[in-house]
Design an enzyme around this catalytic site. Structure first.
Site, mmCIF file in Angstrom:
data_model
loop_
_atom_site.group_PDB
_atom_site.id
_atom_site.type_symbol
_atom_site.label_atom_id
_atom_site.label_comp_id
_atom_site.label_asym_id
_atom_site.label_seq_id
_atom_site.Cartn_x
_atom_site.Cartn_y
_atom_site.Cartn_z
ATOM 1 N N CYS A 35 -5.351 0.306 6.125
ATOM 2 C CA CYS A 35 -5.928 1.646 5.977
ATOM 3 C C CYS A 35 -7.177 1.677 5.105
ATOM 4 C CB CYS A 35 -4.886 2.619 5.431
ATOM 5 S SG CYS A 35 -4.461 2.369 3.681
ATOM 6 N N CYS A 58 0.833 -1.196 0.000
ATOM 7 C CA CYS A 58 0.000 0.000 0.000
ATOM 8 C C CYS A 58 0.869 1.248 0.000
ATOM 9 C CB CYS A 58 -0.912 -0.010 1.232
ATOM 10 S SG CYS A 58 -1.975 1.447 1.356
ATOM 11 N N CYS A 118 0.089 3.412 3.507
ATOM 12 C CA CYS A 118 0.563 3.033 4.840
ATOM 13 C C CYS A 118 1.669 2.002 4.840
ATOM 14 C CB CYS A 118 -0.606 2.533 5.682
ATOM 15 S SG CYS A 118 -1.272 0.936 5.131
ATOM 16 N N ASP A 145 21.976 -1.917 -16.811
ATOM 17 C CA ASP A 145 21.589 -2.875 -15.783
ATOM 18 C C ASP A 145 20.549 -3.833 -16.348
ATOM 19 O OD1 ASP A 145 20.679 -4.283 -13.595
ATOM 20 O OD2 ASP A 145 20.530 -2.540 -12.279
ATOM 21 N N CYS A 198 -6.241 -2.825 1.075
ATOM 22 C CA CYS A 198 -5.282 -2.741 2.163
ATOM 23 C C CYS A 198 -5.993 -3.076 3.473
ATOM 24 C CB CYS A 198 -4.663 -1.347 2.247
ATOM 25 S SG CYS A 198 -3.535 -1.157 3.643
#
Length: 453
Positions: free
Chosen positions: A238, A213, A216, A361, A235
């Protein structure tokens, strides 16, 4: 200023022709660069002359396909549309799209503009004009050298969204990262998504970058996944959750083509891949959000032919060659899904480069589910491109027998001469343009055709 703009348009058109016909190179970037040097306000002024609305398309995967489909959908309704079809999506490419699409008198004569923009370039482009709509397809880890982790791209997009408060956002409601940005921006948004399970749980085991999330930090709870972090989420801490979906794809069919229904209307496309359901659904949502009925949407899908290396089809003798861009783990995994759904005999060439636009990369190769290629016959996978040795190592650890040929053209010709019936060619950014041109040359020399423009 009007005379200066006109000279900028002339210079862009001349530059593009010289690059293409003399140097045999795509001249879009140089055309835009020169137009901006001559008239720094050319992009701002031309964008202001679009009669109706300006759409921009952003997101990690699917930008070019969604942008070109959106252009085709608007044209099918009888509108004149400007579009950066080539996928040149940084500032110079966007400027070139407008300059090359302008009339010789320096004026713009279009109803809509559909502009694909690289996420990192939105800051520069939005300084010139503010779009009316943004289509946000998804957010996945991509090109670590340029963006760092997903947070960097999200920070950039969040800032530009807040700088254009009147811009409406058409967002993939199944992606918690994209939804968080849309909600956090305060902009009006509409969501599209797929509310039914498509894959069994054991078919979707892959790296899920955005499953935490953004409010939070708690791990999201999923009723089901589609792929990556896309799915039906909430979530538990929250309450952040998948939003209400205004454009909901239902009755999804995946196989030899795709189909789904939305708003009580059914659509079918000959193109494969579950991700294309999202692409088409995004376009439908964008057109309808703009208040357009989309009465010719199915006819548009029937006639649409992918270009610029997005599931683009070529023929060399009896060999069907399918070229597609694959530049990050999620994109590769979706391409592997399409390949493995093809039950006919097939071969595969994968080309990986590490030039500036690709990023040096390439550790993300270890997050691609190459193990799924185990169902293909031995010797029918070829590693190519600058980093073919790294790819060979990854395939070795995946248990996939493979050959190595750094030269993509030699690898493709080998399969054609062998009599391959179906050849998939997956390439990353800098391998795409050269490979596409090589395949077009093959077609011209043999007087064969390909499905692109």
């Amino acid at each position: 200023m009007r005379v200066r703009r006109m000279f900028a348009v002339w210079a862009a058109k001349f530059t593009e022709k010289i690059c293409v016909h003399v140097f045999r190179r795509q001249g879009v970037t140089w055309a835009g660069k020169i137009a901006l040097l001559i008239c720094p306000a050319v992009l701002k002024e031309l964008a202001e002359e679009v009669r109706e609305r300006v759409f921009v398309v952003c997101g990690t995967n699917g930008k070019t396909t969604v942008n070109n489909l959106l252009c085709a959908a608007l044209e099918a309704e009888g509108y004149r549309v400007l579009c950066n079809r080539t996928g040149s999506n940084m500032l110079n490419g966007v400027a070139a799209a407008f300059a090359l699409g302008a009339e010789m008198n320096g004026k713009m004569d279009v109803d809509y503009a559909c502009i694909e923009i690289d996420e990192a370039s939105t800051r520069e482009v939005f300084a010139h004009f503010k779009p009316d709509y943004m289509v946000l397809t998804n957010l996945f880890r991509d090109q670590l050298d340029r963006y760092g982790e997903i947070d960097a791209a999200m920070d950039i997009l969040g800032r530009v969204m807040r700088s254009a408060k009147e811009m409406k956002i058409i967002v993939n409601g199944d992606d918690p990262l994209s939804v968080f940005l849309a909600m956090d921006s305060g902009n009006d948004f509409r969501a599209y998504g797929i509310s039914e399970r498509i894959y069994a749980e054991d078919e979707t085991k892959e790296i899920r970058e955005g499953r935490f999330c953004r409010h939070c930090g708690a791990q999201l709870s999923y009723r089901f996944y589609h792929y990556g972090q896309l799915g039906d989420y909430i979530c538990p801490r929250c309450g952040f959750r998948r939003p209400g979906i205004q454009f909901e794809g239902k009755n999804v069919e995946i196989g030899d083509g795709i189909g789904f229904s939305v708003d009580g209307r059914s659509f079918r496309s000959p193109h494969k891949g579950f991700y294309n359901v999202y692409n088409i659904l995004a376009v439908y949502a964008a057109v309808r959000t703009a208040g357009i009925e989309a009465g010719n949407f199915q006819e548009m899908l029937n006639g649409f032919r992918p270009e610029n290396g997005r599931m683009e089809e070529f023929w060399a003798g009896d060999t069907r060659i399918i070229l597609n861009l694959a530049k990050n783990p999620t994109g590769f995994n979706q391409n592997i899904n399409v390949i493995m759904q093809d039950t006919s005999p097939k071969e595969l060439v994968v080309a990986i480069n590490d030039n500036d636009q690709d990023g040096a990369d390439i550790s993300w190769l270890w997050d691609v589910d190459f193990e799924r290629l185990g169902g293909m016959e031995a010797g029918c996978v070829t590693a190519s491109g600058i980093r073919c040795r790294d790819l060979m190592l990854r395939l070795k650890y995946a248990g996939i027998p493979a050959e190595m040929e750094p030269d993509v053209e030699k690898a493709v010709r080998r399969y054609i001469e062998k009599g391959s019936g179906s050849l998939y060619v997956l390439v990353n950014y800098t391998a795409l343009f050269g490979t596409r041109n090589m395949l077009k040359r093959m077609c011209r020399r043999t007087k064969l055709k390909y499905s692109g423009g």
